[in-house]
Enzyme design. Structure first.
Site, PDB file in Angstrom:
ATOM      1  N   TRP A  50       0.828  -1.273   0.071  1.00 46.32           N
ATOM      2  CA  TRP A  50      -0.054   0.011  -0.120  1.00 46.32           C
ATOM      3  C   TRP A  50       0.930   1.238  -0.093  1.00 46.32           C
ATOM      4  CZ3 TRP A  50      -4.234  -1.668  -1.884  1.00 46.32           C
ATOM      5  CH2 TRP A  50      -4.654  -2.683  -1.401  1.00 46.32           C
ATOM      6  N   ASP A  62      -1.989   6.721   6.208  1.00 43.53           N
ATOM      7  CA  ASP A  62      -3.034   5.666   6.088  1.00 43.53           C
ATOM      8  C   ASP A  62      -3.337   4.732   7.058  1.00 43.53           C
ATOM      9  OD1 ASP A  62      -4.334   3.523   4.891  1.00 43.53           O
ATOM     10  OD2 ASP A  62      -2.933   3.106   3.291  1.00 43.53           O
ATOM     11  N   LYS A  69     -11.919  -2.633   6.566  1.00 42.41           N
ATOM     12  CA  LYS A  69     -11.131  -3.426   7.247  1.00 42.41           C
ATOM     13  C   LYS A  69     -11.516  -3.176   8.817  1.00 42.41           C
ATOM     14  CE  LYS A  69      -8.281  -3.869   3.537  1.00 42.41           C
ATOM     15  NZ  LYS A  69      -7.714  -2.686   3.274  1.00 42.41           N
TER      16      LYS A  69
HETATM   17  C1  PLP Z   1      -7.080  -2.064   1.752  1.00 43.04           C
HETATM   18  C2  PLP Z   1      -5.855  -1.151   1.916  1.00 43.04           C
HETATM   19  C3  PLP Z   1      -5.975   0.061   1.122  1.00 43.04           C
HETATM   20  C4  PLP Z   1      -6.741  -0.233  -0.154  1.00 43.04           C
HETATM   21  O1  PLP Z   1      -7.982   0.195   0.113  1.00 43.04           O
HETATM   22  P1  PLP Z   1      -9.292   0.704  -1.111  1.00 43.04           P
HETATM   23  O2  PLP Z   1     -10.326   0.924  -0.378  1.00 43.04           O
HETATM   24  O3  PLP Z   1      -9.225  -0.864  -1.882  1.00 43.04           O
HETATM   25  O4  PLP Z   1      -8.695   1.615  -2.064  1.00 43.04           O
HETATM   26  C5  PLP Z   1      -4.995   0.985   1.136  1.00 43.04           C
HETATM   27  N1  PLP Z   1      -4.104   0.991   2.299  1.00 43.04           N
HETATM   28  C6  PLP Z   1      -4.315  -0.106   3.315  1.00 43.04           C
HETATM   29  C7  PLP Z   1      -3.440   0.045   4.545  1.00 43.04           C
HETATM   30  C8  PLP Z   1      -5.118  -1.021   3.043  1.00 43.04           C
HETATM   31  O5  PLP Z   1      -5.304  -1.924   4.124  1.00 43.04           O
END
Ligand code: PLP
Length: 355
Positions: free
Chosen positions: A100, A167, A191
């Protein structure tokens, strides 16, 4: 119905009560005799939902009035682009801790000048880099708090002299944090915060408006703030279910209890991985994620037999990410410790049969 122990990495599991409340609102929202799927986002009842969703984020992350919270579509992936688009003037610093982060860096490089100040790519992202210097002339430092795919996690956040951007998609609300150490936090909901379909952004207002860039409206944080997260039709239902999930956390012991439960679940599982001769954990012990537990079988010829054992026990979602292989157990907030115990028992059973 046989109980399924769902270790999916995302979309992840939600509290049972939230699923029930969410289902009820599809049939009849707020006793309006209308479904939440068919009401106006401008209706009084829904504006209240949006206000409550924004407020509970501030409450849980201890954010003050210098921060604005809003919900967007496009996933965390859109934030990989929106963060540099809104904040990057001269230069941005990034720490690369996995897939990511790599994607975030790729987008930022399209927008401007990027310095990757630390990376754990040399060891397949199996640790969190510790020694680096944060350039004071960069506009911000971007980190990924939890490496969902490889299973590492920042236990302490960098003390950054420049605005810190994070993030937090896969460990938001898993532990108490003072959100005020960040200039910007974003998280895809699916998540640990709610269902797929919305992304939360919390930003300290003083970092905005500093680039010379001519801004596209939909990509401009200031536009969404001014419109109170309703510049266009928001992801109505995902925001509603995220609100329910956050209120559930708040009403059931808050982030302090979440952390206690999450640590207990993670410890139970890591202890078994370390004890059981069939398995090995794949990341540095001090950086092990409390949310995504990665491990491999020492002898890969045992995998088929192990796969049958856990499937027979009602365990689901255990195979590792397609880029990584092995196994990954995602144990987000809503995962009961009883399900983790089922997995541990399965590993013990495998040891008896295959060890
Ligand atoms: C799943 C995830 C993403 C991507 O998320 P999307 O909503 O599919 O764009 C980005 N960063 C992290 C840390 C993730 O776990």
């Amino acid at each position: 119905m046989k109980k399924v122990h769902n270790f999916s990495a995302g979309p992840g599991i939600l509290p049972e009560l939230v699923i029930k409340q969410a289902a009820a609102a599809v049939l009849n929202f707020d006793n309006l005799n209308m479904s939440i799927l068919e009401i106006s986002h401008r209706s009084k009842n829904y504006v209240t939902v949006m206000d409550n969703a924004r407020q509970v984020v501030k409450d849980l992350l201890l954010l003050d009035d210098n921060y604005e919270v809003f919900f967007l579509g496009g996933g965390a992936s859109l934030q990989f682009a929106m963060v540099p688009y809104n904040l990057l003037g001269t230069k941005a610093a990034y720490i690369n801790t996995g897939v990511w982060s790599t994607k975030a860096i790729k987008e930022a490089k399209i927008i401007g000048n990027v310095e990757v100040i630390a990376s754990s790519e040399d060891k397949n992202f199996s640790y969190i880099p510790k020694n680096y210097t944060i350039p004071t002339d960069a506009d911000y430092l971007h980190i990924t708090s939890n490496n969902t795919i490889f299973g590492t996690q920042f236990k302490e956040f960098p003390k950054s002299p420049i605005p810190l951007v994070c993030d937090m998609s896969s460990d938001i609300f898993s532990r108490p944090i003072d959100g005020k150490q960040f200039a910007l936090i974003y998280a895809g909901a699916q998540k640990n915060m709610g269902p797929a379909g919305c992304t939360m952004v919390a930003v300290r207002k003083d970092v905005l408006g500093k680039t010379e860039r001519k801004m596209l409206s939909m990509l401009d944080y200031a536009v969404h703030i001014k419109a109170e997260s309703m510049y266009n039709t928001p992801p109505v239902y995902p925001v509603y279910v995220s609100m329910l999930t956050m209120q559930y956390v708040q009403a059931n012991g808050g982030l302090e209890l979440m952390e206690k439960l999450n640590n207990a679940k993670a410890q139970l599982l890591y202890n078994e991985i370390d004890r059981n001769g069939l398995f090995t954990g794949t990341v540095a012990k001090e950086d092990r994620s409390v949310m995504n537990v990665n491990f491999i079988m020492n002898n890969s010829t045992n995998e088929d037999a192990f796969n049958k054992i856990w499937k027979d026990a009602g365990v689901s979602g255990l195979p590792g990410h397609r880029d990584v292989g092995g196994y990954r157990a995602s144990i987000y907030n809503a995962m009961p410790i009883d399900s983790v115990q089922v997995l541990v028992d399965v590993m013990k059973l495998a040891e008896q049969k295959l060890g």
